[in-house]
Design a protein around this motif. Structure first.
Motif, PDB file in Angstrom:
ATOM      1  N   VAL A  38      53.102  74.590 -49.459  1.00  0.00           N
ATOM      2  CA  VAL A  38      53.736  75.546 -50.205  1.00  0.00           C
ATOM      3  C   VAL A  38      53.748  76.586 -48.671  1.00  0.00           C
ATOM      4  O   VAL A  38      54.959  77.100 -48.809  1.00  0.00           O
ATOM      5  CB  VAL A  38      52.556  76.206 -50.538  1.00  0.00           C
ATOM      6  CG1 VAL A  38      53.276  76.999 -51.589  1.00  0.00           C
ATOM      7  CG2 VAL A  38      52.070  75.471 -51.639  1.00  0.00           C
ATOM      8  N   ALA A  39      53.929  77.205 -48.220  1.00  0.00           N
ATOM      9  CA  ALA A  39      53.071  78.438 -46.725  1.00  0.00           C
ATOM     10  C   ALA A  39      55.165  77.873 -45.888  1.00  0.00           C
ATOM     11  O   ALA A  39      55.624  78.454 -45.336  1.00  0.00           O
ATOM     12  CB  ALA A  39      52.134  78.258 -45.891  1.00  0.00           C
ATOM     13  N   VAL A  40      54.407  76.455 -45.487  1.00  0.00           N
ATOM     14  CA  VAL A  40      55.917  76.080 -44.863  1.00  0.00           C
ATOM     15  C   VAL A  40      57.364  76.003 -45.911  1.00  0.00           C
ATOM     16  O   VAL A  40      57.916  76.332 -45.167  1.00  0.00           O
ATOM     17  CB  VAL A  40      55.718  75.122 -44.405  1.00  0.00           C
ATOM     18  CG1 VAL A  40      56.713  73.560 -43.496  1.00  0.00           C
ATOM     19  CG2 VAL A  40      54.825  74.516 -42.849  1.00  0.00           C
ATOM     20  N   LYS A  41      57.047  75.733 -47.093  1.00  0.00           N
ATOM     21  CA  LYS A  41      58.247  75.473 -47.493  1.00  0.00           C
ATOM     22  C   LYS A  41      58.701  76.800 -47.418  1.00  0.00           C
ATOM     23  O   LYS A  41      59.987  77.681 -48.133  1.00  0.00           O
ATOM     24  CB  LYS A  41      58.057  74.621 -49.076  1.00  0.00           C
ATOM     25  CG  LYS A  41      57.388  73.118 -49.090  1.00  0.00           C
ATOM     26  CD  LYS A  41      58.649  72.523 -48.233  1.00  0.00           C
ATOM     27  CE  LYS A  41      58.953  71.738 -47.849  1.00  0.00           C
ATOM     28  NZ  LYS A  41      59.567  71.001 -46.948  1.00  0.00           N
ATOM     29  N   HIS A  42      57.375  78.063 -48.245  1.00  0.00           N
ATOM     30  CA  HIS A  42      58.481  79.483 -48.826  1.00  0.00           C
ATOM     31  C   HIS A  42      58.611  79.653 -47.301  1.00  0.00           C
ATOM     32  O   HIS A  42      59.737  80.788 -47.350  1.00  0.00           O
ATOM     33  CB  HIS A  42      56.913  80.074 -49.019  1.00  0.00           C
ATOM     34  CG  HIS A  42      56.298  80.245 -50.376  1.00  0.00           C
ATOM     35  ND1 HIS A  42      57.561  79.393 -51.288  1.00  0.00           N
ATOM     36  CD2 HIS A  42      55.386  79.991 -51.104  1.00  0.00           C
ATOM     37  CE1 HIS A  42      56.186  78.636 -52.219  1.00  0.00           C
ATOM     38  NE2 HIS A  42      55.319  79.566 -52.183  1.00  0.00           N
ATOM     39  N   ALA A  43      57.870  79.851 -46.072  1.00  0.00           N
ATOM     40  CA  ALA A  43      58.680  80.191 -44.421  1.00  0.00           C
ATOM     41  C   ALA A  43      59.821  79.446 -45.075  1.00  0.00           C
ATOM     42  O   ALA A  43      61.125  80.235 -44.333  1.00  0.00           O
ATOM     43  CB  ALA A  43      57.923  79.711 -43.788  1.00  0.00           C
ATOM     44  N   ILE A  44      60.129  78.126 -44.752  1.00  0.00           N
ATOM     45  CA  ILE A  44      61.723  78.104 -44.467  1.00  0.00           C
ATOM     46  C   ILE A  44      62.772  78.218 -45.541  1.00  0.00           C
ATOM     47  O   ILE A  44      63.935  78.813 -45.298  1.00  0.00           O
ATOM     48  CB  ILE A  44      62.134  76.426 -44.081  1.00  0.00           C
ATOM     49  CG1 ILE A  44      60.374  76.023 -43.083  1.00  0.00           C
ATOM     50  CG2 ILE A  44      62.685  75.650 -44.743  1.00  0.00           C
ATOM     51  CD1 ILE A  44      60.574  74.333 -43.347  1.00  0.00           C
ATOM     52  N   ALA A  45      62.255  78.507 -46.671  1.00  0.00           N
ATOM     53  CA  ALA A  45      63.234  78.761 -47.778  1.00  0.00           C
ATOM     54  C   ALA A  45      63.667  80.567 -47.406  1.00  0.00           C
ATOM     55  O   ALA A  45      64.971  81.107 -48.029  1.00  0.00           O
ATOM     56  CB  ALA A  45      62.924  78.677 -49.257  1.00  0.00           C
TER      57      ALA A  45
END
Length: 154
Positions: A38-45
């Motif tokens: 979740v953290a990675v997907k949020h940071a990327i987006a």
């Protein structure tokens, strides 16, 4: 900063950003847990895409400026790769990143999530390869690397 330096710096940053997205995704998926995904997907987006779009725009604009009035086999090869890079980014990578962020935020790690995740990782490898080829070609065009001479048949 001159156009050549801008092009080199922005292309390198784009390559590093995509490699970071790819590696972070793989590490989160394989070694960490749902919270990390979740953290990675949020940071990327939310942050990474903006940085990537800016670096890609700077790379494209400076590349067009550097290539204006020039031609040749190496430059033509770079120009042929650019539409594929752009289309992959706009039609696949950005929508996938936003959709995966949405799904991860909902905690929906279902089959659709992992299918899109797999496609994103595969296309990410393609993007890394294409940008890497363009970096190599750029080094050849600038004289910092000698062009590879194909082996001649005997």
């Amino acid at each position: 900063m001159n156009t050549s330096t801008l092009h080199a710096v922005s292309a390198t940053l784009a390559l590093l950003l995509i490699a970071t997205f790819w590696t972070s995704t793989l590490v989160a998926e394989l070694l960490l847990g749902a919270d990390a995904v979740v953290a990675v997907k949020h940071a990327i987006a939310r942050y990474g895409l903006i940085a990537l779009l800016l670096t890609m725009a700077a790379t494209g604009a400076s590349g067009f400026a550097l290539g204006r009035g020039r031609s040749g086999r190496l430059l033509d090869a770079k120009k042929r790769r650019m539409p594929l890079l752009g289309l992959n980014g706009l039609l696949l990578m950005i929508p996938a990143a936003l959709w995966l962020d949405h799904k991860a935020g909902l905690g929906e790690f279902d089959t659709a999530f992992y299918v899109v995740q797999a496609v994103e990782l595969l296309v990410g490898l393609l993007q890394l390869t294409l940008i890497g080829l363009n970096v190599r070609t750029g080094l050849q065009l600038s004289g910092r690397r000698r062009p590879r001479i194909p082996a001649q048949e005997s």
